[in-house]
Design a protein around this motif. Sequence first.
Motif, PDB file in Angstrom:
ATOM      1  N   LEU A  95       0.980  -1.128   0.111  1.00  0.00           N
ATOM      2  CA  LEU A  95       0.049  -0.093  -0.067  1.00  0.00           C
ATOM      3  C   LEU A  95       0.962   1.295  -0.054  1.00  0.00           C
ATOM      4  O   LEU A  95       1.923   1.310   0.503  1.00  0.00           O
ATOM      5  CB  LEU A  95      -0.924   0.008   1.262  1.00  0.00           C
ATOM      6  CG  LEU A  95      -1.897  -1.232   1.541  1.00  0.00           C
ATOM      7  CD1 LEU A  95      -2.555  -0.950   2.504  1.00  0.00           C
ATOM      8  CD2 LEU A  95      -2.752  -1.493   0.208  1.00  0.00           C
ATOM      9  N   VAL A  96       0.421   2.120  -0.644  1.00  0.00           N
ATOM     10  CA  VAL A  96       1.202   3.483  -0.954  1.00  0.00           C
ATOM     11  C   VAL A  96       0.343   4.725  -0.034  1.00  0.00           C
ATOM     12  O   VAL A  96       0.713   5.581  -0.055  1.00  0.00           O
ATOM     13  CB  VAL A  96       1.487   4.069  -2.020  1.00  0.00           C
ATOM     14  CG1 VAL A  96       2.264   3.084  -2.704  1.00  0.00           C
ATOM     15  CG2 VAL A  96       0.278   4.270  -2.974  1.00  0.00           C
ATOM     16  N   ALA A  97      -1.104   4.074   0.754  1.00  0.00           N
ATOM     17  CA  ALA A  97      -1.672   5.212   1.410  1.00  0.00           C
ATOM     18  C   ALA A  97      -2.022   4.330   2.666  1.00  0.00           C
ATOM     19  O   ALA A  97      -2.338   3.250   2.628  1.00  0.00           O
ATOM     20  CB  ALA A  97      -2.663   5.901   0.600  1.00  0.00           C
ATOM     21  N   ASP A  98      -2.779   4.996   3.750  1.00  0.00           N
ATOM     22  CA  ASP A  98      -3.167   4.272   4.781  1.00  0.00           C
ATOM     23  C   ASP A  98      -4.532   3.575   4.487  1.00  0.00           C
ATOM     24  O   ASP A  98      -5.306   3.949   3.657  1.00  0.00           O
ATOM     25  CB  ASP A  98      -3.488   5.326   5.737  1.00  0.00           C
ATOM     26  CG  ASP A  98      -2.166   6.467   6.022  1.00  0.00           C
ATOM     27  OD1 ASP A  98      -0.954   5.517   6.065  1.00  0.00           O
ATOM     28  OD2 ASP A  98      -2.270   7.341   6.691  1.00  0.00           O
TER      29      ASP A  98
ATOM     30  N   GLY B   9      -7.110   0.020   0.339  1.00  0.00           N
ATOM     31  CA  GLY B   9      -5.960   0.954   0.286  1.00  0.00           C
ATOM     32  C   GLY B   9      -5.362   1.022  -0.946  1.00  0.00           C
ATOM     33  O   GLY B   9      -5.973   0.302  -2.041  1.00  0.00           O
ATOM     34  N   THR B  10      -4.694   2.089  -1.271  1.00  0.00           N
ATOM     35  CA  THR B  10      -4.159   2.244  -2.631  1.00  0.00           C
ATOM     36  C   THR B  10      -2.733   1.584  -2.952  1.00  0.00           C
ATOM     37  O   THR B  10      -1.909   1.536  -2.088  1.00  0.00           O
ATOM     38  CB  THR B  10      -3.708   3.938  -2.858  1.00  0.00           C
ATOM     39  OG1 THR B  10      -4.935   4.552  -2.384  1.00  0.00           O
ATOM     40  CG2 THR B  10      -3.295   4.081  -4.030  1.00  0.00           C
ATOM     41  N   GLY B  11      -2.807   1.011  -4.087  1.00  0.00           N
ATOM     42  CA  GLY B  11      -1.736   0.302  -4.578  1.00  0.00           C
ATOM     43  C   GLY B  11      -0.651   0.893  -5.125  1.00  0.00           C
ATOM     44  O   GLY B  11      -0.755   2.210  -5.518  1.00  0.00           O
ATOM     45  N   THR B  12       0.345   0.333  -5.610  1.00  0.00           N
ATOM     46  CA  THR B  12       1.603   0.990  -6.012  1.00  0.00           C
ATOM     47  C   THR B  12       1.197   1.452  -7.582  1.00  0.00           C
ATOM     48  O   THR B  12       1.864   2.431  -7.991  1.00  0.00           O
ATOM     49  CB  THR B  12       2.523   0.267  -6.269  1.00  0.00           C
ATOM     50  OG1 THR B  12       2.377  -1.028  -7.030  1.00  0.00           O
ATOM     51  CG2 THR B  12       3.158  -0.380  -4.850  1.00  0.00           C
TER      52      THR B  12
END
Length: 365
Positions: free
Chosen positions: A280-283, A298-301
């Motif tokens: 994840l690149v965000a909480d 969650g946000t992926g790469t």
Amino acid sequence: MPPRPDLNALTPAQRTTLVNLMLTYLTDAVVATHTTIIHDDIHIFTGHRAYIEDLEAYLQIQGGGQFVPLPKWDPATQIPPEFNVVRAEDDGTPRPPLVNLNPNRPPPEFAPPAVCNFTDGNVLGDTVNPWHGDVHVTVGGTMGFFSIASAAPIFWCWHGYVDGIYDDWLACQAPPTGWMSLGGILTSKPAVGRNADGRLEVFARGTDNALYHIWQTAPNNGWSDWGGLGGILVADPAVGQNADGRLEVFARGTDNALYHIWQTAPNNGWSDWGGLGGILVADPAVGQNADGRLEAFGTGTDGALYHIWQTAPNNGWSDWEGLGGIMMSVAAVGQNADGRLEVFVQGDLNDLEHRWQTAPGGGWN
């Protein structure tokens, strides 16, 4: 927290019971942990407070709840004879005995209202520190060695007294606007959950990047001290409630995978941390499906939204699955009146975008 009782006001039998419990607790590993506490600025208070809270949790579990909060010892008074003892190393090797049982070191300027003259907690900590160190050296023996000082049970009651100075100072800092401090030093946004019995519980990352929590001691009223839940968080936690009422907290770890920790019973007890994978690149954001299953987002790469969900209420997790999109913010999730989850994000055009379940519990538009 209720005021700490005076150690010298306990009966000899009570002090004997307490010191025996403490001697059982003070393993080499517990003693060594003291060296990791920062002794500068406000950390002299916050670090030792967390250290004491771990002991207090042990006392509660071992039937010593009558000694929580831990009694304090004023270094202007004599050390009780029951506390003239030092825990040997785990292999039985003795540590140096205490030297001076009557150090006569009253605090110089920290009693209320004088403590309120300190408007900065870091300045207060740095002012307290020399006197704090003088008490250690004056008592001597094991108390005089930084690496093993906490092997002496009197160490803990001494720091209960230091913790009282911090409490008095915090009381001075209560803003006049109606806001009230709950203490702690946060390095993330707080996340709030509601226990099965209605008590609120707040979670946040501390200065050591571990997860900490504080909770109402009764529905609608009163707050505990801060307690540590371990882990290494890289940003903000998120909290959800299982179908049976148990709280579950989610956070990104240092490898950017999703980790979680959960109550082992409604209102009480916590598991170890467990990994849920992903990058994840965000909480994370957490929602509860119509049937009670938790679902994390969650946000992926690649900037797309991904989700993972419990395969049954209270238990088991799916693999990660993509929901597309290009996320420019942390996701927010809500539950519609019919139980369908709906997720909102800031899109790549800085507009508000959303995606929703087409049926309660499953399927996405």
